[in-house]
Design an enzyme around this catalytic site. Structure first.
Site, mmCIF file in Angstrom:
data_model
loop_
_atom_site.group_PDB
_atom_site.id
_atom_site.type_symbol
_atom_site.label_atom_id
_atom_site.label_comp_id
_atom_site.label_asym_id
_atom_site.label_seq_id
_atom_site.Cartn_x
_atom_site.Cartn_y
_atom_site.Cartn_z
ATOM 1 N N ASN A 1 -15.154 1.417 0.786
ATOM 2 C CA ASN A 1 -14.109 -0.184 0.822
ATOM 3 C C ASN A 1 -14.833 -0.699 1.031
ATOM 4 O O ASN A 1 -15.136 -1.409 2.431
ATOM 5 C CB ASN A 1 -13.217 0.357 2.242
ATOM 6 C CG ASN A 1 -12.548 2.010 1.886
ATOM 7 O OD1 ASN A 1 -11.621 1.922 1.093
ATOM 8 N ND2 ASN A 1 -12.818 2.650 3.214
ATOM 9 N N ASN B 1 -13.477 4.689 9.197
ATOM 10 C CA ASN B 1 -13.996 5.059 7.653
ATOM 11 C C ASN B 1 -14.779 3.459 7.697
ATOM 12 O O ASN B 1 -14.765 3.049 8.319
ATOM 13 C CB ASN B 1 -12.810 4.806 6.809
ATOM 14 C CG ASN B 1 -11.962 3.789 6.671
ATOM 15 O OD1 ASN B 1 -12.182 3.000 7.998
ATOM 16 N ND2 ASN B 1 -10.844 4.344 5.918
ATOM 17 N N ASN C 1 0.461 -1.039 -0.014
ATOM 18 C CA ASN C 1 0.186 -0.571 -0.238
ATOM 19 C C ASN C 1 1.281 1.819 0.069
ATOM 20 O O ASN C 1 1.502 1.277 1.208
ATOM 21 C CB ASN C 1 -0.271 0.267 1.283
ATOM 22 C CG ASN C 1 -1.772 0.691 1.344
ATOM 23 O OD1 ASN C 1 -2.936 0.935 2.153
ATOM 24 N ND2 ASN C 1 -2.347 0.874 0.064
ATOM 25 N N CYS D 1 -6.183 5.757 7.611
ATOM 26 C CA CYS D 1 -5.150 5.598 7.379
ATOM 27 C C CYS D 1 -4.181 3.847 8.087
ATOM 28 O O CYS D 1 -3.608 5.079 7.971
ATOM 29 C CB CYS D 1 -4.729 5.715 5.657
ATOM 30 S SG CYS D 1 -3.766 4.833 4.190
ATOM 31 N N GLY D 2 -5.022 3.346 7.842
ATOM 32 C CA GLY D 2 -3.928 2.110 8.780
ATOM 33 C C GLY D 2 -2.479 2.187 8.647
ATOM 34 O O GLY D 2 -1.906 2.350 9.400
ATOM 35 N N ASN D 3 -2.385 1.666 7.001
ATOM 36 C CA ASN D 3 -1.253 1.333 6.053
ATOM 37 C C ASN D 3 -0.498 3.118 6.561
ATOM 38 O O ASN D 3 1.262 3.051 7.023
ATOM 39 C CB ASN D 3 -1.114 0.626 5.432
ATOM 40 C CG ASN D 3 -1.409 -0.391 5.185
ATOM 41 O OD1 ASN D 3 -0.616 -1.714 5.967
ATOM 42 N ND2 ASN D 3 -1.650 -1.207 4.489
ATOM 43 N N CYS E 1 -4.703 -3.125 2.800
ATOM 44 C CA CYS E 1 -5.988 -1.765 3.193
ATOM 45 C C CYS E 1 -5.454 -2.139 4.529
ATOM 46 O O CYS E 1 -5.971 -2.357 5.324
ATOM 47 C CB CYS E 1 -6.845 -1.630 2.492
ATOM 48 S SG CYS E 1 -8.183 -0.767 3.395
ATOM 49 N N ASN F 1 -6.672 10.518 -0.749
ATOM 50 C CA ASN F 1 -6.527 8.853 -1.281
ATOM 51 C C ASN F 1 -6.223 9.558 -2.830
ATOM 52 O O ASN F 1 -6.056 10.311 -3.286
ATOM 53 C CB ASN F 1 -8.060 8.865 -2.048
ATOM 54 C CG ASN F 1 -8.737 8.510 -0.986
ATOM 55 O OD1 ASN F 1 -8.006 7.546 0.036
ATOM 56 N ND2 ASN F 1 -10.043 8.477 -0.656
#
Length: 285
Positions: free
Chosen positions: A188, A154, A11, A81-83, A220, A72
């Protein structure tokens, strides 16, 4: 413009240092930077800005020095966004903007403050506990696939594939259909199958994901947390550890009574400068 390129299990992100919030970052510029043929190429942009210098982060400046301004690939905002948070922390540490002090490092995001721990190549971020609260369906390639609605800061829709439907056969070059009444801001969508047992974990899941604003990605982080929560629920567990395999590698999700920890590698692969006049910004308006 200076930039760094990084990724977490594939990612990938363009990181832009802007400590004092002076960069005029627009949706068109973000989309051009993320263009894989005519820009740098990425799933999103992470602007590295002090929380006090960004209107969305100022209210958290007392808790965290740095705000992750995540966009995005299509130039739209995302809450979390975790990553991206894991790569963001790797950048802060590698550039000396933050120093590990034994305790977790706080980072402000649009979904609130998250905390990060670093152990060698592994960066872990503590996020809110996923809330599985409804059911819905995704439409893809003539299939209607039921799934669980999950909030990880999210929105997510986690669809367990029925017998006879192969994960690798799904066509994610097109966006899955979804119910806009449940997901007015988009969603998502994760598609999952069970994996073989993995030592040290309670469940093992394999997933692919179509991210709103970025199309299919190799990984993700918040999606992995959503998938972990659903896998544990389906196994009759409230908490536990789930190995989540994504096309870009493996993430480990640990769901506790109060939070969700996302762990995996985070890598910075390049630094440089980009010549802004060469970007196809006008073509993306």
């Amino acid at each position: 413009m200076e930039f760094t390129k990084g990724h977490g299990t594939g990612n990938d992100f363009v990181l832009l240092p802007d400590p004092d919030g002076q960069l005029d970052l627009t949706p068109e510029l973000v989309a051009a930077l993320c263009d894989r043929r005519r820009g740098i190429g990425a799933d999103g942009v992470l602007r590295v800005v002090r929380a006090a210098k960004h209107p969305d982060g100022a209210g958290m400046a007392g808790e965290a020095e740095w705000f992750m301004d995540y966009w995005n690939a299509d130039g739209s905002f995302a809450e979390m966004c975790g990553n991206g948070a894991r790569v963001f922390v790797r950048y802060l540490l590698d550039t000396g903007l933050a120093t590990p002090a034994g305790a977790a490092l706080p980072v402000a995001t649009r979904a609130g403050v998250v905390r990060a721990l670093v152990e060698g190549d592994v960066v872990s971020v503590e996020m809110r506990r996923p809330q599985v609260y409804d059911s819905s369906a995704a439409a893809l390639g003539g299939l209607t696939l039921t799934g669980a609605v999950v909030d990880v800061g999210n929105p997510h829709l986690v669809c367990v594939l029925p017998a006879g439907v192969e994960l690798s056969a799904l066509d994610l070059t097109v966006a899955p259909g979804f119910d806009p009444a449940i997901f007015p801001s988009g969603v998502n969508v994760e598609f999952i199958v069970a994996g073989d047992p993995v030592d040290g974990t309670d469940e093992h899941t394999v997933m692919r994901v179509y991210e709103r604003g970025s199309a299919e990605t190799l990984s993700c982080g918040t999606g992995a947390c959503a998938v972990g929560a659903v896998a544990l629920r389906d196994a009759g567990r409230e908490t536990g550890v789930v190995a989540v395999d994504v096309p870009g590698g493996r993430l480990t999700v640990t769901v506790t009574e109060t939070a969700c920890w996302l762990s995996g590698p985070a890598v910075l692969v390049a630094t440089g400068e980009i010549n802004l006049p060469t970007l196809p910004v006008s073509d993306r308006r």
